[in-house]
Design a protein around this motif. Structure first.
Motif, PDB file in Angstrom:
ATOM      1  N   UNK A 141       0.810  -1.182  -0.002  1.00  0.00           N
ATOM      2  CA  UNK A 141       0.122   0.085   0.017  1.00  0.00           C
ATOM      3  C   UNK A 141       0.886   1.381  -0.061  1.00  0.00           C
ATOM      4  N   UNK A 142       1.803   1.125   0.791  1.00  0.00           N
ATOM      5  CA  UNK A 142       2.718   2.471   0.749  1.00  0.00           C
ATOM      6  C   UNK A 142       3.617   2.466  -0.392  1.00  0.00           C
ATOM      7  N   UNK A 143       4.184   1.599  -1.136  1.00  0.00           N
ATOM      8  CA  UNK A 143       4.810   1.657  -2.128  1.00  0.00           C
ATOM      9  C   UNK A 143       3.916   2.177  -3.345  1.00  0.00           C
ATOM     10  N   UNK A 144       2.785   1.753  -3.416  1.00  0.00           N
ATOM     11  CA  UNK A 144       1.546   1.861  -4.308  1.00  0.00           C
ATOM     12  C   UNK A 144       1.412   3.570  -4.409  1.00  0.00           C
ATOM     13  N   UNK A 145       1.245   3.963  -3.211  1.00  0.00           N
ATOM     14  CA  UNK A 145       0.767   5.395  -2.753  1.00  0.00           C
ATOM     15  C   UNK A 145       2.242   6.503  -3.469  1.00  0.00           C
ATOM     16  N   UNK A 146       3.344   5.993  -3.122  1.00  0.00           N
ATOM     17  CA  UNK A 146       4.460   6.548  -3.817  1.00  0.00           C
ATOM     18  C   UNK A 146       4.641   6.552  -5.166  1.00  0.00           C
ATOM     19  N   UNK A 147       4.545   5.456  -5.654  1.00  0.00           N
ATOM     20  CA  UNK A 147       4.569   5.181  -7.266  1.00  0.00           C
ATOM     21  C   UNK A 147       3.372   5.940  -8.167  1.00  0.00           C
ATOM     22  N   UNK A 148       2.266   6.377  -7.356  1.00  0.00           N
ATOM     23  CA  UNK A 148       1.129   6.726  -7.998  1.00  0.00           C
ATOM     24  C   UNK A 148       1.285   8.215  -7.965  1.00  0.00           C
ATOM     25  N   UNK A 149       1.646   8.437  -6.763  1.00  0.00           N
ATOM     26  CA  UNK A 149       2.117  10.048  -6.862  1.00  0.00           C
ATOM     27  C   UNK A 149       3.099  10.381  -7.986  1.00  0.00           C
ATOM     28  N   UNK A 150       3.984   9.812  -8.109  1.00  0.00           N
ATOM     29  CA  UNK A 150       4.935  10.187  -8.996  1.00  0.00           C
ATOM     30  C   UNK A 150       4.531  10.144 -10.296  1.00  0.00           C
ATOM     31  N   UNK A 151       3.640   9.051 -10.682  1.00  0.00           N
ATOM     32  CA  UNK A 151       3.039   9.157 -12.013  1.00  0.00           C
ATOM     33  C   UNK A 151       2.060  10.207 -12.524  1.00  0.00           C
ATOM     34  N   UNK A 152       1.577  10.783 -11.300  1.00  0.00           N
ATOM     35  CA  UNK A 152       0.738  11.982 -11.565  1.00  0.00           C
ATOM     36  C   UNK A 152       1.453  13.251 -11.197  1.00  0.00           C
ATOM     37  N   UNK A 153       2.554  13.307 -10.994  1.00  0.00           N
ATOM     38  CA  UNK A 153       3.409  14.717 -10.818  1.00  0.00           C
ATOM     39  C   UNK A 153       3.598  15.259 -12.142  1.00  0.00           C
ATOM     40  N   UNK A 154       3.096  16.703 -12.542  1.00  0.00           N
ATOM     41  CA  UNK A 154       3.236  17.147 -13.702  1.00  0.00           C
ATOM     42  C   UNK A 154       4.765  17.667 -13.556  1.00  0.00           C
ATOM     43  N   UNK A 163      10.941  10.357   2.320  1.00  0.00           N
ATOM     44  CA  UNK A 163      10.224   9.768   1.387  1.00  0.00           C
ATOM     45  C   UNK A 163      10.912   8.655   0.901  1.00  0.00           C
ATOM     46  N   UNK A 164      12.234   8.814   0.766  1.00  0.00           N
ATOM     47  CA  UNK A 164      13.376   7.871   0.093  1.00  0.00           C
ATOM     48  C   UNK A 164      13.329   6.610   1.206  1.00  0.00           C
ATOM     49  N   UNK A 165      13.486   7.259   2.684  1.00  0.00           N
ATOM     50  CA  UNK A 165      13.707   6.204   3.632  1.00  0.00           C
ATOM     51  C   UNK A 165      12.536   5.483   3.983  1.00  0.00           C
ATOM     52  N   UNK A 166      11.251   5.960   3.720  1.00  0.00           N
ATOM     53  CA  UNK A 166      10.075   5.002   3.804  1.00  0.00           C
ATOM     54  C   UNK A 166       9.886   4.154   2.751  1.00  0.00           C
ATOM     55  N   UNK A 167      10.339   4.604   1.521  1.00  0.00           N
ATOM     56  CA  UNK A 167      10.222   3.628   0.524  1.00  0.00           C
ATOM     57  C   UNK A 167      10.942   2.776   0.234  1.00  0.00           C
ATOM     58  N   UNK A 168      12.485   2.884   0.491  1.00  0.00           N
ATOM     59  CA  UNK A 168      13.400   1.718   0.359  1.00  0.00           C
ATOM     60  C   UNK A 168      13.264   0.794   1.512  1.00  0.00           C
ATOM     61  N   UNK A 169      12.506   1.412   2.803  1.00  0.00           N
ATOM     62  CA  UNK A 169      12.411   0.548   3.968  1.00  0.00           C
ATOM     63  C   UNK A 169      11.328  -0.377   3.495  1.00  0.00           C
ATOM     64  N   UNK A 170      10.142   0.096   2.907  1.00  0.00           N
ATOM     65  CA  UNK A 170       9.104  -0.721   2.462  1.00  0.00           C
ATOM     66  C   UNK A 170       9.562  -1.950   1.494  1.00  0.00           C
ATOM     67  N   UNK A 171      10.512  -1.244   0.545  1.00  0.00           N
ATOM     68  CA  UNK A 171      11.125  -2.256  -0.377  1.00  0.00           C
ATOM     69  C   UNK A 171      11.842  -3.237   0.392  1.00  0.00           C
ATOM     70  N   UNK A 172      12.727  -3.122   1.149  1.00  0.00           N
ATOM     71  CA  UNK A 172      13.563  -4.247   2.080  1.00  0.00           C
ATOM     72  C   UNK A 172      12.407  -5.144   2.579  1.00  0.00           C
ATOM     73  N   UNK A 173      11.358  -4.696   3.153  1.00  0.00           N
ATOM     74  CA  UNK A 173      10.398  -5.511   3.784  1.00  0.00           C
ATOM     75  C   UNK A 173       9.768  -6.503   2.629  1.00  0.00           C
ATOM     76  N   UNK A 174       9.362  -5.800   1.735  1.00  0.00           N
ATOM     77  CA  UNK A 174       9.029  -6.639   0.348  1.00  0.00           C
ATOM     78  C   UNK A 174       9.815  -7.566  -0.099  1.00  0.00           C
ATOM     79  N   UNK A 175      11.073  -7.831  -0.056  1.00  0.00           N
ATOM     80  CA  UNK A 175      12.001  -8.548  -0.818  1.00  0.00           C
ATOM     81  C   UNK A 175      12.591  -9.535   0.287  1.00  0.00           C
TER      82      UNK A 175
END
Length: 418
Positions: A141-154, A163-175
């Motif tokens: 859910x957290x990674x989807x939120x970050x990636x979706x915000x990046x896709x909509x960012x003009x 944001x980098x810390x949360x995103x990478x920590x979530x990726x570490x858990x996901x792997x």
């Protein structure tokens, strides 16, 4: 196609954005409460047991036995990822709430069920597997939120270190969590207990990544940090740490010596990454003129405790486990005061918050004094009471503040430069 997507996103925000935000806030607050209860149950039971004051009942004995699992799985990850990720991350990426709130809610329910089974001392494998499933749901859910915000960012603005810390920590858990779940399923019918302590490596990475992300966010208003080297160091530590930990997990039998060497290499890597991040933080705040406000004190405490723990580990071969637990405590408390006060602009009792930090610092110092465990536990209890009092008073008054730091919170992202 892009216009239609943006319009649907705007309609979603205007139509049920407040409902989504409330759900994300509710789940995030529930994660923080769960982490606090797990810390109180695990740490309190261990302290009472060492002092010889633990009641001789089966229930309390089960809590003492569950101390390692509670402190390792149900404090750091729920607080730093589930809590701050749900409460703070959507705001940092300019979203109304977590993109998949139901998935996030289901993740919390699984983690909560795992914590309940762990405390009762029954079905530890089932409890740990529930924790794995819930953590994966929350991280997705957290990674989807970050990636979706990046896709909509003009305009592609750089992410902050938080944001980098949360995103990478979530990726570490996901792997890494699927590896742990696979080991549990593989040895499901074995009589041996689950070796949860083998997961200390990924949890240490979460403390390193998410913790330093919060520390950089605390200082964003007084210093200037370049997000590129911070993100590069975090990404390198995350990728190398995941590979090293996974390799050490699958090394068995005659390769046990090689597993220890890989573990030592991972420890050295994390120590180097923590040192580099601390140097970047010091360089960014060196010429800043600022007072030691409450969140900044906790950020300094986090860096001191974690850096000292890694140094003691490299010299004596032990001490990192306690340092990571204490470091997580500092970053969670500092993050809460930052989120409640400067990010959301709500009042909290400053004197009680300073007293909370002072008691925690004294208790931390007494941890390393021989024979002072009872005094350390007493100060930790006093610190917990101060924290609970500050939270209750703040939420009961629920008063917006017009302080200088709250007024400039919108400009926090300007503290970073490319």
């Amino acid at each position: 196609m892009m216009v239609a997507h943006n319009q649907s996103q705007q309609n979603e925000t205007s139509g049920n954005g407040m409902r989504v935000a409330r759900k994300g806030n509710g789940t995030g607050a529930a994660y923080v409460v769960l982490a606090a209860l797990a810390a109180l149950a695990g740490g309190g039971a261990s302290t009472l047991s060492e002092m010889g004051m633990m009641p001789a009942t089966a229930g309390w004995h089960a809590v003492v036995q569950a101390h390692p699992v509670l402190m390792l799985l149900y404090v750091v990850v729920p607080a730093l990822l589930g809590g701050f990720g749900s409460l703070w991350l959507p705001r940092a990426v300019q979203r109304s709430g977590v993109l998949l709130p139901r998935l996030n809610d289901a993740g919390f329910l699984c983690v909560f069920a795992g914590a309940a089974l762990t405390v009762t001392g029954a079905e530890l494998k089932t409890a740990t597997l529930l924790w794995c499933v819930g953590t994966l749901m929350t991280c997705m859910a957290l990674l989807a939120t970050v990636f979706d915000s990046r896709a909509d960012m003009e305009e592609r603005k750089p992410f902050s270190p938080f944001v980098w810390g949360e995103m990478l920590a979530a990726a570490v858990m996901l792997l890494t969590v699927p590896v742990m779940a696979g080991q549990i399923v593989k040895h499901w019918h074995d009589t041996a207990a689950v070796n949860v302590e083998s997961f200390a490596g990924p949890v240490g990475l979460v403390v390193l990544l998410a913790g330093f992300g919060v520390v950089f966010e605390i200082s964003a208003r007084v210093g200037k940090f370049s997000e590129k080297p911070v993100a590069s160091i975090m990404a390198a530590a995350a990728a190398s740490g995941v590979v090293a930990w996974t390799k050490s997990v699958f090394m068995q039998g005659t390769e046990s010596a090689g597993a220890m060497q890989v573990g030592s290499a991972m420890l050295a890597l994390c120590s180097f990454a923590a040192t580099c991040l601390a140097v970047l933080w010091l360089a960014g705040t060196w010429n800043a003129r600022t007072s030691l406000r409450v969140p900044l004190l906790w950020g300094l405490g986090f860096m001191s405790v974690v850096s000292g723990g890694w140094l003691v580990q490299l010299v004596q071969g032990s001490g990192l486990h306690s340092a990571l637990q204490l470091g997580a405590l500092y970053v969670v408390c500092g993050g809460f005061y930052l989120w409640r006060g400067e990010e959301c602009g709500y009042w909290y009792p400053q004197l009680m918050a300073y007293l909370h930090f002072a008691c925690t610092a004294i208790a931390t110092a007494l941890v390393f004094v021989p024979g002072a465990q009872m005094a350390s536990g007493a100060f930790f209890c006093l610190a917990a009471l101060c924290f609970v009092g500050a939270v209750v008073v703040s939420f009961r008054r629920n008063q917006q503040t017009t302080s200088h730091w709250a007024a400039v919170s919108v400009q926090a992202s300007k503290g970073y430069r490319a």
